[in-house]
Design a protein around this motif. Sequence first.
Motif, PDB file in Angstrom:
ATOM      1  N   TRP A  42       0.842  -1.195   0.000  1.00 30.96           N
ATOM      2  CA  TRP A  42       0.000   0.000   0.000  1.00 30.96           C
ATOM      3  C   TRP A  42       0.881   1.251   0.000  1.00 30.96           C
ATOM      4  N   PRO A  43       0.682   2.183  -0.951  1.00 33.69           N
ATOM      5  CA  PRO A  43       1.540   3.368  -1.048  1.00 33.69           C
ATOM      6  C   PRO A  43       1.430   4.323   0.142  1.00 33.69           C
ATOM      7  N   GLY A  44       0.378   4.214   0.925  1.00 32.24           N
ATOM      8  CA  GLY A  44       0.224   5.095   2.087  1.00 32.24           C
ATOM      9  C   GLY A  44       1.256   4.841   3.172  1.00 32.24           C
ATOM     10  N   TRP A  45       1.906   3.660   3.147  1.00 29.69           N
ATOM     11  CA  TRP A  45       2.916   3.388   4.176  1.00 29.69           C
ATOM     12  C   TRP A  45       4.076   4.379   4.107  1.00 29.69           C
ATOM     13  N   ALA A  46       4.386   4.885   2.925  1.00 31.16           N
ATOM     14  CA  ALA A  46       5.462   5.886   2.808  1.00 31.16           C
ATOM     15  C   ALA A  46       5.094   7.150   3.578  1.00 31.16           C
ATOM     16  N   ILE A  47       3.834   7.545   3.521  1.00 31.64           N
ATOM     17  CA  ILE A  47       3.373   8.736   4.251  1.00 31.64           C
ATOM     18  C   ILE A  47       3.374   8.456   5.754  1.00 31.64           C
ATOM     19  N   VAL A  48       2.871   7.292   6.146  1.00 35.03           N
ATOM     20  CA  VAL A  48       2.857   6.922   7.557  1.00 35.03           C
ATOM     21  C   VAL A  48       4.283   6.915   8.105  1.00 35.03           C
ATOM     22  N   LEU A  55       7.359  12.376  14.197  1.00 29.75           N
ATOM     23  CA  LEU A  55       6.549  12.496  15.412  1.00 29.75           C
ATOM     24  C   LEU A  55       6.732  11.355  16.409  1.00 29.75           C
ATOM     25  N   GLY A  56       7.355  10.276  16.017  1.00 36.51           N
ATOM     26  CA  GLY A  56       7.444   9.108  16.889  1.00 36.51           C
ATOM     27  C   GLY A  56       6.280   8.169  16.614  1.00 36.51           C
ATOM     28  N   ALA A  60      -2.040   7.962  19.156  1.00 36.95           N
ATOM     29  CA  ALA A  60      -2.982   9.094  19.149  1.00 36.95           C
ATOM     30  C   ALA A  60      -2.420  10.266  18.357  1.00 36.95           C
ATOM     31  N   VAL A  61      -1.139  10.564  18.548  1.00 37.37           N
ATOM     32  CA  VAL A  61      -0.493  11.682  17.838  1.00 37.37           C
ATOM     33  C   VAL A  61      -0.471  11.398  16.336  1.00 37.37           C
ATOM     34  N   LEU A  62      -0.079  10.181  15.958  1.00 36.73           N
ATOM     35  CA  LEU A  62      -0.034   9.827  14.537  1.00 36.73           C
ATOM     36  C   LEU A  62      -1.423   9.834  13.902  1.00 36.73           C
TER      37      LEU A  62
END
Length: 190
Positions: A42-48, A55-56, A60-62
């Motif tokens: 999934w390409p969203g893992w790069a953003i995550v 941010l660590g 909750a923060v993520l």
Amino acid sequence: MSASFEKAYAPLAAFEGGYANDPSDRGGETYAGIARNFFPEWPGWAIVDKWKKSLGENAAVLTRALATAGPAHGLAEAYHGDGIMTFREQLLRDARDVFLNPSEFAEIGELAGHDGISLLVAPCELQMPPDGDSRQGVSYESVAVVVHADDVPETLLTGRATTLNGEEWTVLSATARGEVRRLVLWREKA
């Protein structure tokens, strides 16, 4: 985001709406219901990963950062609805992978002469069979069986005789949803 995705996603948002990395979850790291162990492409893992780096790994923060940033959630919508796999298909697949997985909930058994298949079997309440037989002193039992559709013949329909783990039963009802079939079986108690 599309209205259909939002409508389908809303009931799950509290449970699958954000970021999680629960060591007891076999899916591992998860965002918006997409588990990294099952869908590493999934390409969203790069953003995550980019947000985790800055941010660590506080869930909750993520979750807040990813929700306000938008692209990862947009990729989740695309992933669930762009033809890779619809949201409904993913839910059915997840249900099959978890509930029909012998190491999770299911058992290995026999149904309609097919040995070694994953079955979920649960007793049901049945007062008398569908034909209204009311002989004195005769009692009945019923079970619900959930199985992958590929593991049983399509001819296993209402009223047909079958076997479950070597014992004779009659099909009271048979329904299918995607890859999963639910059968309700009944018989006279021995």
